[in-house]
Design a protein around this motif. Structure first.
Motif, PDB file in Angstrom:
ATOM      1  N   LYS A 200     -20.657 -59.151   1.136  1.00  0.00           N
ATOM      2  CA  LYS A 200     -21.409 -60.733   1.843  1.00  0.00           C
ATOM      3  C   LYS A 200     -20.178 -61.041   2.319  1.00  0.00           C
ATOM      4  N   LEU A 201     -19.885 -61.612   3.986  1.00  0.00           N
ATOM      5  CA  LEU A 201     -18.369 -61.931   4.029  1.00  0.00           C
ATOM      6  C   LEU A 201     -18.255 -63.241   3.361  1.00  0.00           C
TER       7      LEU A 201
ATOM      8  N   SER B 118     -16.222 -62.261  14.620  1.00  0.00           N
ATOM      9  CA  SER B 118     -17.972 -61.745  13.817  1.00  0.00           C
ATOM     10  C   SER B 118     -18.096 -60.643  13.252  1.00  0.00           C
ATOM     11  N   PHE B 119     -18.680 -60.020  12.100  1.00  0.00           N
ATOM     12  CA  PHE B 119     -19.170 -58.930  11.518  1.00  0.00           C
ATOM     13  C   PHE B 119     -20.743 -58.771  11.886  1.00  0.00           C
ATOM     14  N   SER B 120     -20.741 -57.607  11.786  1.00  0.00           N
ATOM     15  CA  SER B 120     -22.065 -57.447  12.334  1.00  0.00           C
ATOM     16  C   SER B 120     -22.685 -55.966  11.267  1.00  0.00           C
TER      17      SER B 120
ATOM     18  N   THR C 245     -22.876 -58.955   7.822  1.00  0.00           N
ATOM     19  CA  THR C 245     -22.370 -59.186   7.154  1.00  0.00           C
ATOM     20  C   THR C 245     -22.636 -58.887   5.400  1.00  0.00           C
ATOM     21  N   GLU C 246     -23.594 -59.029   5.447  1.00  0.00           N
ATOM     22  CA  GLU C 246     -23.951 -59.281   3.951  1.00  0.00           C
ATOM     23  C   GLU C 246     -25.056 -57.786   4.391  1.00  0.00           C
TER      24      GLU C 246
END
Length: 1890
Positions: free
Chosen positions: A496-497, A509-511, A513-514
């Motif tokens: 998890k970010l 942005s991350f995809s 995020t978890e």
């Protein structure tokens, strides 16, 4: 009546003088030298023995044991100057001058009505003579007798003796005191009379033996009340002791159990007192003592270290609790070390719960204030917290943890055993877990600690890079990147970010995020970046890993730059705008750059206050009262920008709307400026120009006339406004100014609005008048923004009130009940549009009417009903008036009238309309007193009657001379009607108004029942002439019976008659107690030989007695039994009842009375002896047991009695040959052989003695006698009641009778008859004729020739028994019956009836063949044969089984007949039970013989087949063993023989045939079944042989079956083969019932413990034939902690009633492993970019498949210190980046089956020119094997050597041919190298362009 204590009589006591008369002496002697002791404040506590001893003492004994005396309590001091001249004393003032002894006078154990005396000694303690006297108070029970010299002074040291007399009337406590008066003071001497006391025989000390800590020990005491009154007590003690019950009641002489528990919490000695508190006030202490110690219970280890465990997985360890003691202990696992810590924790929880409750309660009360309906839920909230508190108190606080689990949490450990506890470790995070748990064990004071430690391993995640340089990025541009996240661990990993907090971090942005990454897999992650801020950035992102405390990081860095733009217009000019009206202009903002712009717009110089007010807001918001322009310091915001911020895309534009809503009358010269996010403020400006004005509005109509108006009713008109300007205007009707009582109110539905340019608008106005009359009011209209005064409008009207109409002008109630509210309605109609307020009241001050409501409001145009309530107090006509006043209107008057009906008579107690009197004794009067009151205005004359009965009828008593016959004759006449049960007194009365009279309702019933009657009351009111019915009452009463408590329901008396001793009457006590609620009058009645006496031994007795018992009173009666009520010397039992009758009730109670009188008597085993029918000319002998059943010696003598009718000897009827006819019944009686016909007898038996009729007759004889009842008298069946009425012969048996012959009878022998010769008749003609007829075919025989008795006389001691032999000789077809008399000296004479008959033998048998069918071979089969005797002669029978010994249980293969032998009476039958135990499972055919009398033996055949319960499993079976070779061969031969004879299936015997639909087994199944049968047969035969060898030892069939049940059949084999450690294989087994009967079986799972095998087979009951049951077998080697190797065990399946079936469970626990062909891979020197491949071979030598994988060895990463600077940490992370893959395996994973080999190619591809050395790890799944493979190689890079690193060319002229220079390039590598120039190679340059 003189007493035992005092010589004076009761009559003399009142006349006793103050001095003791002569001759009166007290028996109470004071002890010598009593000791003076100060009183103790603390009460003295006695032991039970001391208390019992003290309470059992008499008054004399207690005084004699009193050796202490106490100073008396001084009541008051007296002035010595008034009493004596000696004013000075040596005695202190706080001490009395005289010392009394005893200090307290105590009387105890006294008898009522007797007089007791105690001497009171008053000794002078002063040194001078003093006076003393005793003042006695008023008492009926205590008297004081003064000495003779009472008026004289007492010398120093001398004493004056007073006598205290006590005469109690009851055995209860008395308290009194004597006042002793000296010359200086008054002091008291208390007197205590202790009545009946309860004494419980508790021990003084109660010691408990040594017991373990926390273990309960009990002692139960049987406590008896040895006192003389009922004991009501309380028991209390302290921990660790407890007592049960804490309180109780014990009657006198009764007992109960008291249990004392000892539960020590700590080791050591414990002592407490058990306090026994009596209800009379005494306290008794019992000493309790107990000791406790710790037992030897321990843990096998104090700490447990669990192996490292991955999170989300579990690991298990075991700990043993060893109990080395002899006590069963109970253990519990706790979280805390001590009980005190648990209590403190509970207190903390309780305080937290209390605070939570207070908070919730405060919040709830706050909500209740807002919503009162929620108050009903307050109890629910309180009950919820009460339940939680109760649960918290009851909670045991077991050990509970989310990561460590202990199973089981509690349990029991038997003595000298060990219990295992499993510790399960389930980590949730990658960290070290430590926990200490405590084992609380009964028997140990302290809890045993256990420290548990374990480490959790988390997942391993890694990014494919740690740093990404993004370069230069335009502001607002979007960039995407892909990152790979790999899971290098063995478990699933969740990540998890962590959201970033920095400015640039928000741009990423991350995809996703978890997410979750499986083991060995990769997760692709998309990273997007878009920044709106200029500058350089470097962001580190942190990712948390589930279960791992150390996160992973990823770093991005780069630089953001920005954009250019301009407006589409040069300025914004609004021109003239109206006040409060918004105006909008539009422009566009153009972006000329390649990146989007995030802009913001604002107008500098605009107001900073709230937004400006628009005309729409002013109109819609009625709360705004300000209409002129604002003068506040904070100017409103007048410009609105849409959008005021946003984004312009690259090379794009955005439209902007600027709206001006002015609230200030002025000119505007401002600018619109642009702020760019991330660039700066005021980047661009646009000018703005405008002017604000207010239009002029005119009012057309300044005055409005509304004319007449109802009060508070609205009336509407409109007013017109005109706007002639070019701009719109906003107007508003101002609110009316507040007045407390306004006369006129106005409003508008549309008070505000907007007037468009050059237009007009109408404003509606509503007017409400508040008072009556002409009214005027001024309204004002304002223009929005205008500072001038508003426009004025005059309003005018005339106010009027409501108009109400009354629907009824008069209200007549008619006839209504008195003393009751009766209502009528009066309707009011409001004919106006406004509500009408009214007030209603009656004219009369004390009116009988009231109006509801008395005031109110009638709705507009509506109606309202008024409720007129009349409450009349007499049955007369009444009138009144109602005044109705309408507010602001007229007043109405309505006449009212009503006439009363009913009655004004009321009662003070519940009476009408129904009355329940409850329960009363039947047959007694039941009374109910009450008062009646006249609440009316007139007097009443009352008359009472009962409904359904005549008014003046009297009860007629029944005639005294009525008899049963009379009743029977008058049954057709209807019975007279009884009168009512209840009646009232007085039946008539007169009541004046307001007066009250007393009345009594009385009734009675003869039987318990429920009575319901109705009383009717008629009355004459005032001066009326007639009566009328005014009241009815339903009366109900329950009549019940009295209850008497009788001490015993049965009284028994017992007496023995001893020689020479007379019998005396016996007495027993009977207690009667009245437990009813009323006094009882009793009459006791009983019959002789019982009587009632006053005392024990009283010779006078009565059979009837009358008593009166009050409620709760108990009386004592003596019941007398007279044993001499009969003179027959027979032991007898008299049974009567004592009847208790009640004088006032017909109920009767009874007490059973039983009296036994024992004389010297005999008891015979039978009163009749029937020899039955014997064979002709045979003799039979019978014996009777004669027992002396009395306590005296018995002397007896035998004699015979023969008469004409019943007791005689006769032959069967004979045919008269001479006359040719059969003799009749009369002739048969004449042909009887009778020696005593026409003779008289010497009777020795009492004529009144009754002898029982013989009971032991055969059935056929009874039938014959029943058939002859018509010709027999009653005396013919027994002893003649009148011996003189029938001629009988008494024959005495002498000792010389044995010399007589049996062939003839000689009447001349005088020694065999005791009759006198003179009594023989003179004529014997009739005898001669009879003798000639009877002796024709039969010889003349005497009674001695037929019957005989031995012995004829003797003496029997008490309890002694003797056999008496009776003989009968059966002459041919003879039949005889005589009476044998046994005369007892001084006792009765006993009669024995002797009967006999002679005949032939015949019999029948119902069957000779028995088919048992299918029968369990080890169970006994049973059948019955009926043998019937069809003749008159009983016979013997016996079964000829060929066995010498007789056993109770049948032997295998040998029939057993029960009874084996016996005797069958005539016409009777015998059921012979044939038992057969097959013994072997095969077809049987047996024969035995039955011998009946002297006939030839009968052959009985038995046939059937023996079977046994069996099951078959679908598992292989090993029958090739040498033990079963012969059996298998025999089974095959048997099957082949059956196949040849009857096919594949062997036939069943009996009824056991199979249907076509039945299951037919295969040949293998039949072979196994036959082998099993043969094995069971062999085992059964072997067991039988051993039993025969041990014949001396008794054995039973049950023991034989137990031996057979222990036989084991060949094993089934369930082989799991090779099982990998960690896997759990299973197998489904089918069990089929192959036997012809239902079978039950169960598996014994005890041998499977610790083997890893788990069988899920419960008990199977009654499995039908050919049905199948399945069960599952699992093998879990890891769960059982098994080592590698072979595992073998045997699980027996116990078949109920059959041999056990064994299942051999086996498996080989193994672990997969591999061998590698080499452990070192040496590669050559390889050029970078090229590769070399070599092969390594893997071999699986194990018998299980092997899953393998080859990976590079992971090198440990160096941990970076967090204190190192950031740039150094980044550099270190870059250095720790994983190197490129050099050694690659193909394939890297796979599965290798047993014995297989696989070639794995290892590819070496160097990336740099250096030496490589890498360890490759070969891992095997589900195995601990880990092999290392060393791979080494050398990488070589291409290298060129130039002859010169600098090329120098000489000077060159322009346009010359140029200069050349040579450079030598050398290749030092062993391989060719291609190279080219980047600046001069044409092909490269062309490729670079494209």
């Amino acid at each position: 009546m003189p007493t035992s204590k005092v010589q004076a009589s009761h009559a003399a006591l009142p006349s006793l003088p103050l001095k003791i008369p002569e001759g009166f002496k007290s028996k109470v002697v004071a002890p010598r030298n009593p000791k003076l002791v100060r009183r103790e404040d603390r009460p003295k506590r006695l032991t039970p023995s001391a208390f019992a001893q003290e309470m059992s003492q008499s008054t004399e004994e207690r005084l004699a044991n009193t050796h202490e005396m106490h100073p008396p309590r001084i009541l008051e001091l007296i002035d010595m100057s008034e009493t004596t001249h000696q004013k000075f004393s040596t005695i202190d003032v706080d001490q009395a001058m005289f010392q009394p002894y005893p200090s307290e006078i105590v009387f105890q154990n006294y008898t009522p009505s007797e007089t007791y005396a105690i001497s009171l000694i008053l000794r002078n303690n002063d040194k001078i003579p003093r006076l003393v006297k005793v003042v006695e108070g008023d008492s009926l029970y205590f008297k004081v007798v003064s000495p003779v010299d009472v008026c004289s002074k007492v010398a120093p040291g001398m004493a004056s003796t007073f006598s205290v007399l006590f005469t109690p009337q009851e055995n209860k406590d008395y308290i009194h005191r004597l006042i002793c008066v000296t010359e200086r003071e008054r002091f008291e001497v208390p007197i205590w009379a202790i009545g009946a006391r309860a004494i419980l025989d508790f021990p003084d000390h109660l010691h408990f033996s040594l017991c373990p800590v926390k273990c309960s020990s009990q002692k139960t005491l049987l406590v008896r009340n040895i006192g003389n009154c009922e004991a009501k007590f309380q028991l209390s003690t302290h921990s660790p002791f407890s007592v049960e019950p804490p309180l109780g009641t014990i009657g006198v002489g009764e007992s109960m159990q008291v249990t004392v528990d000892f539960l020590p919490k700590t080791a050591g000695d414990h002592s407490q007192d058990l306090l026994l508190h009596y209800h009379t006030g005494e306290d008794v202490g019992i000493s309790l003592y107990g000791a406790s110690a710790d037992v030897n219970v321990r843990l096998d280890r104090n700490s447990v270290i669990v192996e490292k465990t991955y999170i989300s997985m579990a690991n298990q360890r075991s700990v043993s609790i060893v109990n080395r003691s002899d006590t069963l202990v109970h253990y519990q696992w706790k979280s805390l070390a001590t009980k005190e810590e648990e209590e403190q924790q509970k207190l903390r929880f309780c305080s937290e719960l209390q605070r939570e409750e207070e908070d919730d309660m405060d919040q709830f009360l706050t909500e209740c204030d807002a919503d009162p309906t929620l108050r009903d839920r307050l109890s629910l909230l309180s009950r919820t917290f009460q339940d939680r508190r109760r649960q918290l108190k009851e909670e045991r606080l077991y050990f509970s943890d989310n990561y460590i689990t202990v199973e089981p949490l509690e349990g029991d450990i038997w003595p000298n055993t060990t219990s295992e506890v499993n510790i399960i470790f389930k980590p949730q995070e990658a960290k070290i877990y430590q926990q200490t748990v405590y084992c609380d064990i009964t028997g140990r004071e302290s809890r045993l600690p256990l420290r548990i430690k374990g480490e959790g391993l988390g997942p391993k995640l890694q990014f494919n890079f740690d740093l990404l340089d993004m370069g230069t990025i335009f502001i607002g541009s979007k960039h995407s990147y892909e990152v790979l996240l790999s899971n290098n661990g063995l478990i699933e990993a969740t990540f998890k970010l962590v959201p970033p907090s920095s400015g640039f971090g928000q741009c990423f942005s991350f995809s996703p995020t978890e997410g979750m990454v499986p083991p060995g897999a990769c997760q692709a992650m998309e990273v997007c970046f878009s920044s709106s801020t200029l500058g350089v950035f470097s962001e580190e992102f942190i990712f948390t890993v589930g279960g791992n405390p150390q996160p992973i990081s990823l770093t991005f860095r780069g630089c953001v730059i920005g954009p250019t733009f301009h407006f589409s217009v040069s300025e914004l000019n609004f021109g003239d705008v109206s006040f409060g009206f918004p105006h909008t202009l539009t422009c566009s903002l153009n972006n000329t750059s390649l990146v989007p712009i995030n802009f913001g717009l604002r107008v500098p110089g605009d107001g900073s206050g709230p937004p400006s007010i628009t005309s729409v807001s002013q109109v819609s918001d009625l709360s705004r009262t300000e209409w002129s322009s604002s003068t506040v310091p904070d100017r409103p915001i007048e410009f609105t920008l849409t959008p005021n911020s946003g984004t312009v895309r690259p090379q794009g534009l955005v439209d902007i709307q600027v709206t001006l809503c002015s609230n200030s009358v002025q000119r505007y010269s401002l600018a619109l400026v642009v702020d760019v996010q991330g660039v700066g403020e005021d980047v661009l400006a646009l000018p703005i120009n405008a002017r604000c004005v207010i239009p002029n509005v005119l009012l057309d109509t300044p005055v409005l006339q509304f004319q007449r108006c109802f009060l508070s009713y609205p009336y509407e008109q409109s007013v017109k406004l005109t706007n002639d300007s070019d701009l719109p205007a906003c107007y508003g009707l101002l609110f009316q100014e507040y007045e407390e009582y306004p006369s006129l109110l106005y409003s508008s539905a549309h008070p505000r609005g907007v007037i468009q340019p050059h237009s007009a608008v109408d404003i509606p106005l509503a007017l409400r008048a508040k008072t009556v009359g002409r009214l005027q009011q001024t309204a004002q209209i304002a223009i929005f923004g205008k500072k001038e005064p508003p426009l004025n409008l005059l309003l005018s009207c005339i106010g009027e009130g409501p108009v109400v109409h009354v629907m009824t002008t008069e209200v007549a109630f008619g006839s209504i009940p008195v003393l009751t509210d009766v209502s009528r309605t009066l309707q009011l109609s409001n004919q106006s549009p406004i509500p009408a307020r009214f007030v209603a009241q009656m004219v009369r001050s004390r009116s009988l009417w009231r109006v509801e409501p008395s005031e109110g409001e009638v709705p507009p145009q509506g109606k309202l009903e008024l409720r007129l309530v009349a409450h009349l107090d007499d049955t007369l006509h009444f009138q009144d008036k109602l005044h109705l006043s309408i507010q602001n209107s007229e007043t109405h008057t309505i006449p009212l009238s009503a006439t009363g009906k009913g009655t004004t008579i009321v009662t003070n107690r519940p009476f009408a309309p129904s009355l329940d009197l409850g329960a009363h004794f039947s047959s007694g009067p039941c009374q109910y007193h009450f008062r009646v009151t006249n609440r009316g205005r007139r007097s009443h004359q009352l008359y009472w009657t009962t409904e359904g009965y005549p008014q003046f009828r009297r009860r007629v008593p029944p005639p005294a001379n009525t008899t049963r016959e009379g009743k029977g004759r008058s049954s057709l006449v209807p019975p007279p009607v009884d009168g009512p049960v209840f009646s009232l007194h007085p039946m008539r009365m007169e009541l004046a108004p307001g007066h009250t009279a007393d009345m009594v309702l009385e009734g009675s019933s003869d039987s318990p029942k429920v009575v319901r009657e109705r009383l009717v009351c008629h009355a004459i009111l005032g001066h009326q002439s007639g009566k009328e019915r005014i009241m009815t009452v339903d009366v109900t009463c329950r009549f019940v019976s009295p209850i008497l408590d009788i001490s015993s329901q049965q009284l028994s008396f017992y007496v023995e008659k001893a020689p020479g001793v007379s019998l005396l009457p016996l007495y027993q006590k009977l207690l009667l107690r009245n437990v009813s609620s009323l006094a009882l009058s009793l009459q006791l009645t009983l019959a002789e030989p019982f009587g009632l006496s006053d005392n024990d031994g009283d010779h006078t007795c009565v059979t009837s007695k009358t008593l009166v018992l009050a409620v709760g009173v108990q009386t004592e009666q003596w019941v007398r039994f007279d044993p001499l009520y009969r003179q027959d010397s027979m032991t007898r039992v008299a049974e009567e009842v004592l009847e208790v009758r009640y004088s006032d009730h017909p109920q009767q109670d009874t007490v059973g009375l039983r009296g036994e009188v024992h004389f010297p008597n005999l008891h015979f085993s039978s009163a009749a002896l029937d020899f039955g029918c014997v064979l002709n000319h045979t003799e039979v002998q019978r014996q009777l047991t004669m027992t002396n059943c009395s306590p005296l010696s018995v002397s007896y003598h035998w004699a015979f009695l023969v008469d004409q009718q019943q007791y005689n000897i006769r032959f069967p009827e004979q045919t008269n040959v001479s006359e040719g006819r059969v003799t009749t019944h009369e002739e048969e009686r004449d042909t009887r052989w009778d020696l005593s016909k026409n003779r008289n007898i010497d009777i020795r038996v009492d004529s009144n003695r009754e002898i029982e009729v013989p009971k032991l007759f055969l059935d056929e004889k009874v039938e014959e006698e029943k058939g002859d009842q018509e010709n027999e008298t009653k005396e013919g069946k027994g002893t003649p009641k009148d011996p003189l009425s029938a001629p009988v012969t008494l024959t005495l048996i002498t000792e010389g009778r044995q010399s007589q012959g049996r062939g003839s009878y000689n009447p001349s022998r005088q020694e065999i008859s005791r009759t006198s010769p003179a009594q023989w008749p003179a004529s014997t003609d009739q005898n001669t004729s009879t003798a000639s007829r009877t002796t024709k075919d039969h010889p003349s025989v005497g009674v001695e020739e037929v019957f005989d008795i031995l012995p004829i006389y003797g003496l029997l001691e008490p309890g002694e028994s003797q056999l008496v032999s009776f003989s009968f000789y059966g002459h041919a077809d003879i039949s005889g019956q005589v009476l044998a008399l046994c005369e007892v000296e001084e006792g009765p004479t006993y009669e024995i009836t002797l009967k006999g008959e002679a005949s032939l033998v015949t019999y029948s048998l119902n069957r000779t063949e028995i088919d048992f069918g299918l029968q369990l071979f080890d169970h006994v089969a049973e059948a019955e044969i009926t043998l019937r005797n069809t003749g008159k002669v009983g016979f013997q029978f016996s079964a000829l089984l060929g066995e010498k010994d007789v056993c109770e249980d049948p032997r295998p293969g040998h029939p057993l007949v029960i009874p084996k032998m016996g005797y069958i009476e005539a016409n009777a039958e015998q059921k012979l039970s044939v038992y057969y135990l097959p013994g072997v499972p095969e077809v049987f055919h047996k024969t035995f013989q039955l011998q009946v009398a002297f006939f030839e033996p009968e052959s009985i055949t038995l046939r059937g087949e023996g079977i046994f319960p069996r099951v078959c499993l679908d598992l292989p079976r090993e029958l090739n063993d040498e033990r079963y070779t012969a059996v298998v061969k025999e089974a095959k031969e048997a099957l082949e023989e059956d196949r040849r004879e009857m096919g594949i299936s062997r036939p069943a015997t009996g009824n056991g045939h199979l249907s076509d639909k039945d299951y037919i087994p295969t040949y293998d199944a039949l072979l196994q079944m036959e082998v099993e049968r043969l094995l069971v047969k062999q085992n059964a035969m072997a067991v039988e042989n051993r039993q025969v060898d041990n014949r001396d030892t008794p054995a039973s069939t049950s023991k034989w079956r137990k031996k057979l049940s222990r036989f084991l059949l060949p094993e089934y084999t369930l082989d799991f083969g090779y099982v990998i450690h960690g896997s759990v294989p299973n197998h489904i087994v089918k069990v089929t019932n192959t036997g012809p009967m239902s079978v039950s079986f169960r598996a014994d799972r005890r041998p499977l413990t610790g083997t890893g095998f788990v069988v899920e087979l419960d008990r199977v009951k009654n499995l039908p034939y050919c049905e199948t049951e399945t069960f599952e077998v699992k093998f879990d080697p890891r769960g059982a902690n098994l080592n590698l190797g072979d595992i073998n065990t045997v699980m027996p399946i116990q078949v109920v009633g059959g041999p056990a079936v064994q299942v051999h469970l086996c498996a080989v626990v193994t672990m997969p492993s591999l061998t590698v062909s080499t452990d070192t891979l040496q590669f050559d020197s390889i050029q970078c970019g090229l590769c070399q491949v070599t092969t390594v071979q893997l071999f699986n030598p194990e018998p299980v498949p092997c899953e393998w994988s080859i990976t590079e060895e992971q090198r440990p990463r160096k941990k970076i210190d967090k204190h190192v600077p950031l740039h150094l940490r980044r550099k270190a992370r870059l250095e720790q980046c994983p190197p490129p893959v050099v050694f690659e395996m193909l394939p890297s994973t796979g599965v290798l089956y047993p014995g297989d080999r696989v070639n794995v190619q290892v590819k070496f591809s160097p990336a740099e020119g250096r030496t490589y050395s890498q360890r490759l790890v070969v891992s095997v799944a589900q195995s601990t094997q880990r092999m290392l493979l060393l791979a080494q190689g050398q990488g070589e890079e291409p290298q060129l050597e130039f002859s010169s690193s600098v090329l120098e060319l000489g000077p060159t002229l322009p346009f010359s041919a140029g200069e050349e220079a040579e450079v030598i390039v050398r290749n030092p590598c062993p391989f060719p190298i291609e190279f080219y120039s980047l600046e001069f190679d044409k092909k490269y340059l062309e490729e670079d362009k494209h």
